[in-house]
Design an enzyme around this catalytic site. Sequence first.
Site, PDB file in Angstrom:
ATOM      1  N   CYS A  61      50.143  41.826  43.786  1.00 13.45           N
ATOM      2  CA  CYS A  61      50.046  41.714  45.243  1.00 13.45           C
ATOM      3  C   CYS A  61      51.347  41.115  45.739  1.00 13.45           C
ATOM      4  O   CYS A  61      51.878  40.183  45.139  1.00 13.45           O
ATOM      5  CB  CYS A  61      48.872  40.827  45.644  1.00 13.45           C
ATOM      6  SG  CYS A  61      48.669  40.700  47.443  1.00 13.45           S
TER       7      CYS A  61
ATOM      8  N   CYS B 238      36.820  34.638  41.280  1.00 10.06           N
ATOM      9  CA  CYS B 238      37.754  34.948  42.362  1.00 10.06           C
ATOM     10  C   CYS B 238      39.125  34.353  42.115  1.00 10.06           C
ATOM     11  O   CYS B 238      39.237  33.177  41.800  1.00 10.06           O
ATOM     12  CB  CYS B 238      37.272  34.260  43.634  1.00 10.06           C
ATOM     13  SG  CYS B 238      36.444  35.331  44.703  1.00 10.06           S
TER      14      CYS B 238
ATOM     15  N   GLY C  36      44.945  42.503  44.523  1.00 10.81           N
ATOM     16  CA  GLY C  36      45.667  43.227  45.563  1.00 10.81           C
ATOM     17  C   GLY C  36      45.109  43.034  46.955  1.00 10.81           C
ATOM     18  O   GLY C  36      44.014  42.527  47.144  1.00 10.81           O
TER      19      GLY C  36
ATOM     20  N   CYS D  97      46.847  31.778  44.617  1.00 10.12           N
ATOM     21  CA  CYS D  97      46.261  32.990  44.037  1.00 10.12           C
ATOM     22  C   CYS D  97      47.022  33.444  42.805  1.00 10.12           C
ATOM     23  O   CYS D  97      48.237  33.644  42.849  1.00 10.12           O
ATOM     24  CB  CYS D  97      46.241  34.096  45.089  1.00 10.12           C
ATOM     25  SG  CYS D  97      45.692  35.678  44.415  1.00 10.12           S
TER      26      CYS D  97
ATOM     27  N   GLU E 269      41.838  44.676  37.059  1.00 13.12           N
ATOM     28  CA  GLU E 269      40.503  44.281  36.627  1.00 13.12           C
ATOM     29  C   GLU E 269      39.429  44.686  37.628  1.00 13.12           C
ATOM     30  O   GLU E 269      39.665  44.735  38.833  1.00 13.12           O
ATOM     31  CB  GLU E 269      40.470  42.769  36.393  1.00 13.12           C
ATOM     32  CG  GLU E 269      41.301  42.417  35.183  1.00 13.12           C
ATOM     33  CD  GLU E 269      41.478  40.934  34.968  1.00 13.12           C
ATOM     34  OE1 GLU E 269      41.471  40.522  33.801  1.00 13.12           O
ATOM     35  OE2 GLU E 269      41.633  40.187  35.929  1.00 13.12           O
TER      36      GLU E 269
ATOM     37  N   HIS F  35      41.213  30.319  55.008  1.00 20.00           N
ATOM     38  CA  HIS F  35      41.782  29.273  54.152  1.00 20.00           C
ATOM     39  C   HIS F  35      42.499  28.125  54.854  1.00 20.00           C
ATOM     40  O   HIS F  35      42.979  27.195  54.196  1.00 20.00           O
ATOM     41  CB  HIS F  35      42.726  29.865  53.086  1.00 20.00           C
ATOM     42  CG  HIS F  35      42.129  30.955  52.269  1.00 20.00           C
ATOM     43  ND1 HIS F  35      40.830  30.916  51.805  1.00 20.00           N
ATOM     44  CD2 HIS F  35      42.636  32.147  51.825  1.00 20.00           C
ATOM     45  CE1 HIS F  35      40.577  32.021  51.108  1.00 20.00           C
ATOM     46  NE2 HIS F  35      41.647  32.787  51.119  1.00 20.00           N
TER      47      HIS F  35
ATOM     48  N   CYS G 264      33.239  44.313  42.112  1.00 17.24           N
ATOM     49  CA  CYS G 264      34.446  43.786  42.752  1.00 17.24           C
ATOM     50  C   CYS G 264      35.622  44.659  42.289  1.00 17.24           C
ATOM     51  O   CYS G 264      35.930  44.729  41.106  1.00 17.24           O
ATOM     52  CB  CYS G 264      34.616  42.335  42.324  1.00 17.24           C
ATOM     53  SG  CYS G 264      36.083  41.557  42.986  1.00 17.24           S
TER      54      CYS G 264
ATOM     55  N   SER H  13      40.287  36.326  54.746  1.00 18.53           N
ATOM     56  CA  SER H  13      40.639  35.130  53.977  1.00 18.53           C
ATOM     57  C   SER H  13      41.359  34.159  54.897  1.00 18.53           C
ATOM     58  O   SER H  13      42.554  34.277  55.125  1.00 18.53           O
ATOM     59  CB  SER H  13      41.550  35.526  52.810  1.00 18.53           C
ATOM     60  OG  SER H  13      40.827  36.335  51.906  1.00 18.53           O
TER      61      SER H  13
ATOM     62  N   ASN I  10      39.418  28.222  42.091  1.00 15.86           N
ATOM     63  CA  ASN I  10      39.396  28.496  40.655  1.00 15.86           C
ATOM     64  C   ASN I  10      40.781  28.237  40.083  1.00 15.86           C
ATOM     65  O   ASN I  10      41.721  28.952  40.403  1.00 15.86           O
ATOM     66  CB  ASN I  10      38.985  29.951  40.391  1.00 15.86           C
ATOM     67  CG  ASN I  10      37.514  30.137  40.666  1.00 15.86           C
ATOM     68  OD1 ASN I  10      36.676  29.425  40.146  1.00 15.86           O
ATOM     69  ND2 ASN I  10      37.206  31.087  41.542  1.00 15.86           N
TER      70      ASN I  10
HETATM   71  N1  SAH Z   1      43.780  40.273  48.990  1.00 18.25           N
HETATM   72  C1  SAH Z   1      42.492  40.119  49.547  1.00 18.25           C
HETATM   73  C2  SAH Z   1      41.358  40.302  48.569  1.00 18.25           C
HETATM   74  C3  SAH Z   1      41.475  39.771  47.174  1.00 18.25           C
HETATM   75  S1  SAH Z   1      41.232  38.106  46.821  1.00 18.25           S
HETATM   76  C4  SAH Z   1      42.368  38.792  50.242  1.00 18.25           C
HETATM   77  O1  SAH Z   1      43.236  37.958  50.088  1.00 18.25           O
HETATM   78  O2  SAH Z   1      41.404  38.634  50.980  1.00 18.25           O
HETATM   79  C5  SAH Z   1      39.513  37.726  47.127  1.00 18.25           C
HETATM   80  C6  SAH Z   1      39.335  36.273  47.623  1.00 18.25           C
HETATM   81  O3  SAH Z   1      39.643  35.313  46.597  1.00 18.25           O
HETATM   82  C7  SAH Z   1      40.269  35.947  48.791  1.00 18.25           C
HETATM   83  O4  SAH Z   1      39.594  35.216  49.792  1.00 18.25           O
HETATM   84  C8  SAH Z   1      41.290  35.068  48.114  1.00 18.25           C
HETATM   85  O5  SAH Z   1      41.986  34.271  49.029  1.00 18.25           O
HETATM   86  C9  SAH Z   1      40.460  34.287  47.138  1.00 18.25           C
HETATM   87  N2  SAH Z   1      41.209  33.616  46.090  1.00 18.25           N
HETATM   88  C10 SAH Z   1      42.439  33.906  45.634  1.00 18.25           C
HETATM   89  N3  SAH Z   1      42.804  33.043  44.661  1.00 18.25           N
HETATM   90  C11 SAH Z   1      41.776  32.183  44.496  1.00 18.25           C
HETATM   91  C12 SAH Z   1      41.534  31.076  43.617  1.00 18.25           C
HETATM   92  N4  SAH Z   1      42.424  30.721  42.703  1.00 18.25           N
HETATM   93  N5  SAH Z   1      40.359  30.442  43.726  1.00 18.25           N
HETATM   94  C13 SAH Z   1      39.425  30.838  44.611  1.00 18.25           C
HETATM   95  N6  SAH Z   1      39.602  31.874  45.455  1.00 18.25           N
HETATM   96  C14 SAH Z   1      40.757  32.545  45.407  1.00 18.25           C
HETATM   97 FE1  SF4 Z   2      47.231  38.950  47.636  1.00 16.30          FE
HETATM   98 FE2  SF4 Z   2      44.748  38.256  48.403  1.00 16.30          FE
HETATM   99 FE3  SF4 Z   2      45.976  36.979  46.370  1.00 16.30          FE
HETATM  100 FE4  SF4 Z   2      46.822  36.628  48.879  1.00 16.30          FE
HETATM  101  S1  SF4 Z   2      44.806  36.038  48.041  1.00 16.30           S
HETATM  102  S2  SF4 Z   2      48.140  36.977  47.070  1.00 16.30           S
HETATM  103  S3  SF4 Z   2      46.538  38.652  49.728  1.00 16.30           S
HETATM  104  S4  SF4 Z   2      45.374  39.107  46.401  1.00 16.30           S
END
Ligand code: SAH
Ligand code: SF4
Length: 393
Positions: A118, A368, A194, A125, A98, A250, A111, A248, A325
Amino acid sequence: MSTAATAAPVNLLDFDVDGLVAWFAGLGEKPFRARQVMRWMHREGCDDFDAMTDVAKSLRAKLKEVAVIRPPQPVRDSVSTDGTRKWLLDVGNANAVETVFIPETRRGTLCVSSQAGCALDCAFCSTGKQGFNRNLSAAEIIGQLWLANKLLGAARVDANEAATEAATEAAADLEAGEKDNGRIISNVVMMGMGEPLANFDNVVTALHLMLDDHAYGLSRRRVTVSTSGIVPAIDRLRDECPVALAVSLHASNDALRDRLVPINQKYPLRELMAACRRYLERAPRDFITFEYVMLDGVNDSDAHARELVALVRDVPCKFNLIPFNPFPNSGFERSPAERIRRFATILIDAGIVTTTRKTRGDDVDAACGQLAGQVQDRTRRTVRLHKAEEARR
Ligand code: SAH
Ligand code: SF4
């Protein structure tokens, strides 16, 4: 028939400028020809060699024999009530990724995805939960920008329509030394599906194209790579193509981060913070953006916020709090708004610029971490998950 004609055609979207110059040299063509074709492809959005009117006819004929300009194919196009637009792109073998366009007043942010699925399996995620299929090619990555430009009407912002808020902002950027390429997509974030730094070479080729004046001419400060923290690749990015960096985070300590972002078991927080400091030596911006997903009762207490302040003490940074989310069976819930406000206040009071991300495109699942796409898992993860679920029953 020549051997070149029988081989699979080369997708010219796979090359950055240096790559295309080298490939043209193989055809006996001069570097300026490669740059000319590059401009047609990326600045004009042209995928038809015959339309490249100032390219010699003989070269056009040759290119038609051995090359194609092939972006991924959109299979769905959804527009949210807030204007967020999401494309589902076919990347072959029943995989789809996407791309999301988030409009702001006059311009917008794209984006972009870097992998089908991934492998890093972060606990919260949705992409991670689907497993991993493969890296996207450079053509599939830059093809997302190529396609979005085209589908958004190849729109260029009319320089005469200057009296808007965003134009004022753009003017300020110009004063700050940024170039204005007049395109509607002013920012790119590698925050789709990814982990970009796990597909390093193809992502860097695509980044080169985003930055190159013969292609998209975006400012380094307006192209952001988001990573879960693959330390050696952060160093490589600093050396090979420094752009804005989002990490990221977290979690505020290793025990929690090991659980939420499993790559932390390999590259713990001390190493990650050191890599961030090293990155800033060459970065186009003088801060790292830390992303922090707000998970109710998991990482969102006052104590976590205070621990974070201490953790990032030596790293110039901003925080972007992302309300979680939800997706089915995630096992997590979003922190209440009041908790997020309180958490932000602790960071702000410690002098850290902190924003809370607005959730955009909720009604088309474009927020996200909701980028689900369609992934045929090639790891054993889905099998493991099913077994674990059966064992629980
Ligand atoms: N793989 C990379 C980039 C993609 S995700 C990374 O992890 O940074 C983009 C952002 O969305 C990251 O900070 C990720 O941790 C966050 N993210 C993933 N799942 C999410 C969710 N369910 N709700 C909010 N943010 C989320
Ligand atoms: Fe992969 Fe980023 Fe999702 Fe973690 S948050 S599983 S690194 S896409």
